[in-house]
Every structure is written in structure tokens, then in C-alpha cells.
Write a protein that holds these residues in place. Structure first.
Motif, short mmCIF file in Angstrom:
data_model
loop_
_atom_site.label_atom_id
_atom_site.label_comp_id
_atom_site.label_asym_id
_atom_site.label_seq_id
_atom_site.Cartn_x
_atom_site.Cartn_y
_atom_site.Cartn_z
N ALA A 144 -2.82 6.32 -3.20
CA ALA A 144 -4.08 6.13 -2.50
C ALA A 144 -4.88 4.98 -3.08
N VAL A 145 -4.93 4.89 -4.41
CA VAL A 145 -5.65 3.80 -5.06
C VAL A 145 -5.08 2.44 -4.63
N TYR A 146 -3.74 2.36 -4.54
CA TYR A 146 -3.09 1.12 -4.12
C TYR A 146 -3.32 0.84 -2.64
N LEU A 147 -3.04 1.82 -1.77
CA LEU A 147 -3.09 1.59 -0.34
C LEU A 147 -4.49 1.26 0.16
N PHE A 148 -5.51 1.87 -0.45
CA PHE A 148 -6.87 1.62 -0.01
C PHE A 148 -7.56 0.53 -0.83
N GLY A 149 -6.78 -0.19 -1.65
CA GLY A 149 -7.30 -1.35 -2.37
C GLY A 149 -8.27 -1.04 -3.48
N LEU A 150 -8.32 0.21 -3.92
CA LEU A 150 -9.29 0.57 -4.96
C LEU A 150 -8.93 -0.02 -6.31
N ASP A 151 -7.65 -0.41 -6.49
CA ASP A 151 -7.26 -1.02 -7.75
C ASP A 151 -7.73 -2.46 -7.85
N ARG A 152 -8.25 -3.00 -6.74
CA ARG A 152 -8.72 -4.39 -6.76
C ARG A 152 -10.22 -4.52 -6.49
N MET A 192 11.70 -13.50 -6.41
CA MET A 192 11.76 -12.43 -5.42
C MET A 192 12.31 -12.89 -4.08
N GLY A 193 13.04 -13.99 -4.04
CA GLY A 193 13.70 -14.42 -2.82
C GLY A 193 12.81 -15.17 -1.86
N SER A 194 11.55 -14.81 -1.77
CA SER A 194 10.67 -15.47 -0.81
C SER A 194 9.22 -15.25 -1.19
N SER A 195 8.41 -16.31 -1.07
CA SER A 195 7.00 -16.18 -1.41
C SER A 195 6.27 -15.27 -0.43
N SER A 196 6.87 -15.02 0.74
CA SER A 196 6.20 -14.15 1.71
C SER A 196 6.05 -12.74 1.20
N ARG A 197 6.81 -12.37 0.19
CA ARG A 197 6.72 -11.01 -0.32
C ARG A 197 5.44 -10.78 -1.10
N ARG A 198 4.67 -11.83 -1.31
CA ARG A 198 3.38 -11.61 -1.95
C ARG A 198 2.47 -10.79 -1.05
N ALA A 199 2.65 -10.95 0.26
CA ALA A 199 1.75 -10.29 1.20
C ALA A 199 1.93 -8.78 1.13
N THR A 200 0.81 -8.08 1.13
CA THR A 200 0.87 -6.62 1.10
C THR A 200 1.64 -6.13 2.31
N GLY A 201 2.56 -5.21 2.07
CA GLY A 201 3.35 -4.67 3.16
C GLY A 201 4.62 -5.43 3.42
N ARG A 202 4.89 -6.49 2.66
CA ARG A 202 6.06 -7.31 2.89
C ARG A 202 7.26 -6.85 2.08
N ALA A 203 7.10 -5.87 1.22
CA ALA A 203 8.23 -5.41 0.45
C ALA A 203 9.29 -4.83 1.38
N SER A 204 10.52 -4.83 0.92
CA SER A 204 11.62 -4.33 1.73
C SER A 204 11.37 -2.88 2.14
N PRO A 205 11.68 -2.54 3.41
CA PRO A 205 11.58 -1.14 3.83
C PRO A 205 12.39 -0.21 2.94
N ALA A 248 1.80 12.03 3.31
CA ALA A 248 0.54 12.13 4.03
C ALA A 248 -0.42 11.02 3.60
N THR A 249 -0.41 10.74 2.29
CA THR A 249 -1.23 9.64 1.77
C THR A 249 -0.74 8.31 2.32
N GLU A 250 0.58 8.13 2.38
CA GLU A 250 1.14 6.90 2.94
C GLU A 250 0.74 6.74 4.41
N LEU A 251 0.82 7.82 5.17
CA LEU A 251 0.46 7.76 6.59
C LEU A 251 -0.99 7.31 6.76
N ALA A 252 -1.89 7.89 5.97
CA ALA A 252 -3.30 7.52 6.08
C ALA A 252 -3.51 6.06 5.68
N GLY A 253 -2.88 5.67 4.58
CA GLY A 253 -3.08 4.32 4.08
C GLY A 253 -2.49 3.25 4.99
#
Length: 312
Positions: free
Chosen positions: A143-151, A231-244, A268-273
Motif C-alpha cells: 500500500a505504501v508503494y502503490l499509493f506513493g506514500l514512500d515518496r 535492466m534491458g530498457s530505460s522504459s522500466r523506470r516508469a511505474t508499472g513497467r516491470a514485467s508482468p 486486495a491491496t493490489e487491486l485498490a492500488g
């Protein structure tokens, strides 16, 4: 013949174009007087990797697997075939800095309970890579990660997310560090076991560090040592760009470790985030914000993955 001081293990699968710079950085990072047994484990490459290694790196030991057996099994093969007190795992898309090996091994000298040490990682352009270390997966850290609370949250939350919320040059002890570049004390492996061979790729580092921590060993984030991880590509910096597959591996590992009820809470936390992120980026895309459309699509993909059945 005495045992080497350190064994560096590089797992290769069809990345012949990365081998030269990777191995050169390992040799340059090996300090004078330190015996470094460099071992490349090839996972059934078909791109000429074995032929290139034989021609260009005849002094590097090569262990060839007939097929791709995965990251953990490949590393374990090299670990079992060597005897040095310290091991260094290096991805083919990683580059060590000069003096890096000595700096990482120093943590083992200064802390006799240090089991795993990982450096600060940056992309090819020097930008900080936040996927280097963090807390163990749980509903709270997710939750802290998905909702950006760590930043953007309170200071107390900055190190409570799944990944690092901010760059730092101050070493500290996280729950896990990345195996893109990872130093390991063999004595700790003798106690807790090698990499979990049920894991093909992803979560190997989290699992190893979690077992080490549970057994009373220490994990260090060596923020004073910087290595490069492409990491193969700089596009992986973007949030959500990690491999499925990374999210699938995380959920599979979590259910195996904590049970299906806890796994449902995590998902459930992932779904909300991921829903919140997909909606926010979707709205931004309607406003013409560059990159938001692809971000929304990436989060929608992860949203669907969070609904998948988990085969632990």
C-alpha cells in the motif's frame, strides 16, 4: 591450491552482447591481491555465447546447462562447484565500479552477521534505481508503494514501502536487496540453504534475504557503492513497467510463504492500488499528458494480473 577469496557468478541466457562489458567490469573491480574465481553459467544459449566465451574469455570458467534452468538453479550450480567464503552474483546487464568488490566485501569484515550486501544501483544514464532494496512484500508495504506514500508521505513512511522511496548515500539494513548485484557470505548459505530452485526468475533475492533475516543474519544496502544496472530498457523506470511475470512471482511467493488468506489480502491491496493508478493516469491521458496513456494501460494490465488465480 588455496581457495579463492571470492567467486563471482554470472548467469547468461542469450546475452552475448552484454558479456564483454560485464566481465571486463568484474576484472577491473577486482582489487590487487584478491583471488576472484569468475564463473559464467550459460543457460542453453543459442546466440553464440559459448563460442564467444571460449574465444574471448578463455580464463573464465564456464558451466554450460543444456537448457534454460532458471536463475536460481544456475546460480546454485556455480555455488556448489566453488568453495570461496564470499560470493558475488552479477547480472549480465550490470556493471561493477572500480573498487566495488573490495567495498562490498568490507561489510562482511565489519559485521560478522552480514549475510547479504547489495550496492546502490543506477541506470545507464546515472539515474537512481529505486528497485534496489526495500521491505518484504505485505499488504502494508504494498500500500505504501502503490499509493506513493514512500515518496510523498511522512518521513516515517519513506522506508516502509516495497521499494526505496528516495535515494540515499547512507548505508542501512533493509529487508532485501536486489540480486542484480549481490554479495553473499557462504557461511550464511550453509545455514539457511541456497537460492530456492522453485523460483525460476524474480523474487529470488527477496526470498533469500527473508530467510537470512529470519535466521538472525543481516542484510545491508551499501549505499556508498554504486553499480550500474541497465535492466534491458530505460522504459522500466516508469511505474508499472516491470514485467508482468514479476507481479505473478511476487504473489506466488507470498502465498507460498503466508498462505492463501494472506495472499487474498495482499491482492486486495493490489487491486485498490492499481485501480487508483489506472484511473489517475487515464484522467491525465484525457488531458493530453505525455506518457499517461501507456501508464494507464500498464496499470490496467497489473490490475488484471492481481485477479489471476495463483498456483503456488
Amino acid at each position: 591450491m588455496s581457495d579463492p577469496d571470492v567467486t563471482t557468478v554470472v548467469v547468461n541466457w542469450n546475452t552475448v552482447g552484454l558479456l564483454d562489458e560485464c566481465l571486463a567490469s568484474i576484472l577491473a573491480a577486482t582489487p590487487p591481491g584478491v583471488a576472484n574465481d569468475v564463473v559464467v553459467v550459460d543457460n542453453g544459449s543459442t546466440d553464440g555465447s559459448l563460442e564467444h566465451l571460449a574465444a574471448a574469455w578463455p580464463h573464465v570458467r564456464v558451466l554450460a546447462n543444456p537448457e534454460n534452468v532458471g536463475f536460481c538453479r544456475a546460480n546454485n550450480r556455480a555455488i556448489r562447484a566453488t568453495r570461496s567464503p564470499y560470493l558475488l552474483l552479477v547480472n549480465t546487464d550490470a556493471r561493477l565500479p572500480v573498487g566495488g568488490i573490495d567495498a562490498l566485501l568490507r561489510y562482511f569484515e565489519e559485521d560478522d552477521r552480514a549475510a547479504v550486501v547489495g550496492p546502490r544501483l543506477v541506470y545507464g544514464d546515472g539515474a537512481f534505481q529505486r528497485w534496489t532494496a526495500g521491505r518484504l512484500p505485505a499488504a502494508g508495504s504494498m500500500a505504501v508503494y502503490l499509493f506513493g506514500l514512500d515518496r510523498v508521505g511522512p518521513r516515517a513512511l519513506r522506508r516502509r514501502g516495497l521499494y526505496l522511496g528516495a535515494d540515499t548515500r547512507q548505508p542501512f539494513r533493509p529487508a532485501w536487496v536486489s540480486s542484480a548485484v549481490m554479495a553473499v557470505r557462504r557461511a550464511a548459505l550453509d545455514e539457511i540453504g541456497l537460492l530456492d530452485e522453485r523460483i525460476f526468475v524474480y523474487m529470488d533475492d527477496v526470498d533469500l534475504c527473508a530467510r537470512a533475516g529470519a535466521a538472525g543474519w543481516h542484510v545491508w544496502y551499501a549505499a556508498d557503492v554504486t553499480a550500474t544496472h541497465f535492466m534491458g530498457s530505460s522504459s522500466r523506470r516508469a511505474t508499472g513497467r516491470a514485467s508482468p511475470e514479476a507481479l505473478r512471482a511476487l504473489n506466488r511467493w507470498y502465498v507460498r510463504r503466508h498462505g492463501r488468506a494472506a495472499g487474498l489480502a495482499l491482492r486486495a491491496t493490489e487491486l485498490a492500488g492499481f485501480t487508483a493508478r489506472a484511473v489517475l493516469h487515464g484522467v491525465a491521458a484525457l488531458g493530453g499528458r505525455p506518457g499517461s496513456r501507456s501508464q494507464a494501460a500498464a496499470h490496467a494490465t497489473h490490475l488484471r494480473l492481481a485477479l489471476e488465480r495463483i498456483d503456488a
